[in-house]
Design an enzyme around this catalytic site. Structure first.
Site, PDB file in Angstrom:
ATOM      1  N   GLY A  89       5.523  -4.472  -0.005  1.00 62.96           N
ATOM      2  CA  GLY A  89       4.825  -5.646   0.499  1.00 62.96           C
ATOM      3  C   GLY A  89       4.322  -5.526   1.929  1.00 62.96           C
TER       4      GLY A  89
ATOM      5  N   HIS B  93      -6.920  -0.843  -3.043  1.00 63.51           N
ATOM      6  CA  HIS B  93      -6.617   0.451  -3.650  1.00 63.51           C
ATOM      7  C   HIS B  93      -6.700   1.532  -2.566  1.00 63.51           C
ATOM      8  CE1 HIS B  93      -6.224   3.476  -6.707  1.00 63.51           C
ATOM      9  NE2 HIS B  93      -7.248   4.119  -6.167  1.00 63.51           N
TER      10      HIS B  93
HETATM   11  C1  GRF Z   1      -0.878   0.151  -1.164  1.00 59.80           C
HETATM   12  O1  GRF Z   1      -1.172   1.483  -0.875  1.00 59.80           O
HETATM   13  C2  GRF Z   1      -1.985  -0.462  -1.972  1.00 59.80           C
HETATM   14  O2  GRF Z   1      -3.229   0.065  -1.659  1.00 59.80           O
HETATM   15  C3  GRF Z   1      -1.604  -0.094  -3.368  1.00 59.80           C
HETATM   16  O3  GRF Z   1      -0.212  -0.183  -3.410  1.00 59.80           O
HETATM   17  C4  GRF Z   1       0.315   0.012  -2.102  1.00 59.80           C
HETATM   18  C5  GRF Z   1       1.157  -1.192  -1.797  1.00 59.80           C
HETATM   19  O4  GRF Z   1       1.830  -1.060  -0.590  1.00 59.80           O
HETATM   20  N1  GRF Z   1      -2.277  -0.927  -4.335  1.00 59.80           N
HETATM   21  P1  GRF Z   1       2.634  -2.303  -0.007  1.00 59.80           P
HETATM   22  O5  GRF Z   1       3.618  -2.749  -1.084  1.00 59.80           O
HETATM   23  O6  GRF Z   1       1.668  -3.365   0.357  1.00 59.80           O
HETATM   24  O7  GRF Z   1       3.363  -1.737   1.185  1.00 59.80           O
END
Ligand code: GRF
Length: 251
Positions: free
Chosen positions: A26, A127
């Site tokens: 998160g 992404h």
């Molecule tokens: C991020 O790299 C996002 O782009 C991908 O999943 C990851 C989530 O990271 N969809 P976080 O949980 O927000 O730290």
């Protein structure tokens, strides 16, 4: 080309309700909360949901007093039943077809067409790759393994195909030979924390018009793509388009 549809959101004098879906740490949720706190993002996270009860994103929400709901997907007989319950919970917290948005922040489940129909053009995703290259679970690592020399991240509207909907904003960074997927992913993640709150801010202001595959940023004048810029020293250049507004720049 389909006609331009400007999404009728309230002005930025009202805080824009968000439901954030997480499956992991998160950090993107945190970046959204930080931009709300700084006053740059006129939004309010009404609820955080996760299909993983141990997702640290839920803890981040609870620590701020934000409703945090764990819905283990294995508890539901079908994908449709899981998504229907998510829609119910999200609606219950003030995000629906007419108000607010659903923000996927590391949410590792495909959504059903029924879910997307409940929030038309109000579901966004981030992404860690320059789409359409390297869709899927390990975008940054796949890019590093492939040997690209430019990598980055993309915020897009969500449609029924994975990592596919119209692109709102992208940021690019050089990929350094031999640095490996983890190091590249970390540099990309730092930019995710800028472009995602920025995109949500534009959505909250009703400034994103979807025209077929294209997303137009409406007045006031869209910032031009920032020229190659750096933060924290010249060794971290990046390029972002559309350009970031002052409250969203990397520090
Ligand atoms: C991020 O790299 C996002 O782009 C991908 O999943 C990851 C989530 O990271 N969809 P976080 O949980 O927000 O730290």
């Amino acid at each position: 080309m389909s006609p331009a549809r400007e999404i009728p959101f309230p002005g930025c004098h009202m805080s824009f309700p968000l439901a954030v879906l997480v499956s992991g740490g998160g950090s993107n949720l945190q970046s959204i909360l930080d931009k709300i706190d700084s006053g740059a993002l006129p939004a309010e996270v009404r609820v955080v949901l996760s299909n993983k009860p141990d997702a640290y994103g839920l803890t981040r929400a609870r620590e701020r007093g934000i409703p945090a709901v764990a819905l283990p997907h294995a508890d539901f007989p079908t994908r449709a039943a899981f998504d229907a319950e998510m829609v119910r919970v999200i609606n219950e917290h003030g995000v629906d077809a007419k108000a607010g948005a659903v923000v996927l922040a590391g949410f590792m489940r495909m959504l059903t067409p029924e879910f997307l129909r409940a929030f038309p053009q109000r579901v966004v995703n981030i992404h860690p790759a320059l789409l359409p290259s390297f869709p899927g679970t390990h975008g940054a690592r796949d890019a590093a393994d492939y040997g690209v020399r430019l990598a980055g991240c993309t915020v897009h509207f969500v449609d029924e195909i994975m990592d596919h909907g119209p692109v709102i904003i992208q940021a690019a960074v050089p990929a350094l030979p031999g640095e490996g997927g983890d190091a590249l992913a970390a540099r990309i993640l730092a930019l995710e924390h800028c472009i995602y709150p920025q995109a949500i801010g534009w959505l909250a202001q009703g400034r994103l018009a979807i025209e077929g595959r294209h997303v137009r940023l409406t007045a006031p004048a869209a910032p031009a793509a920032a020229p190659l810029a750096s933060w924290g020293g010249a060794e971290r250049p990046y390029l972002v388009s559309p350009g970031l507004e002052p409250g969203f720049l990397p520090r």
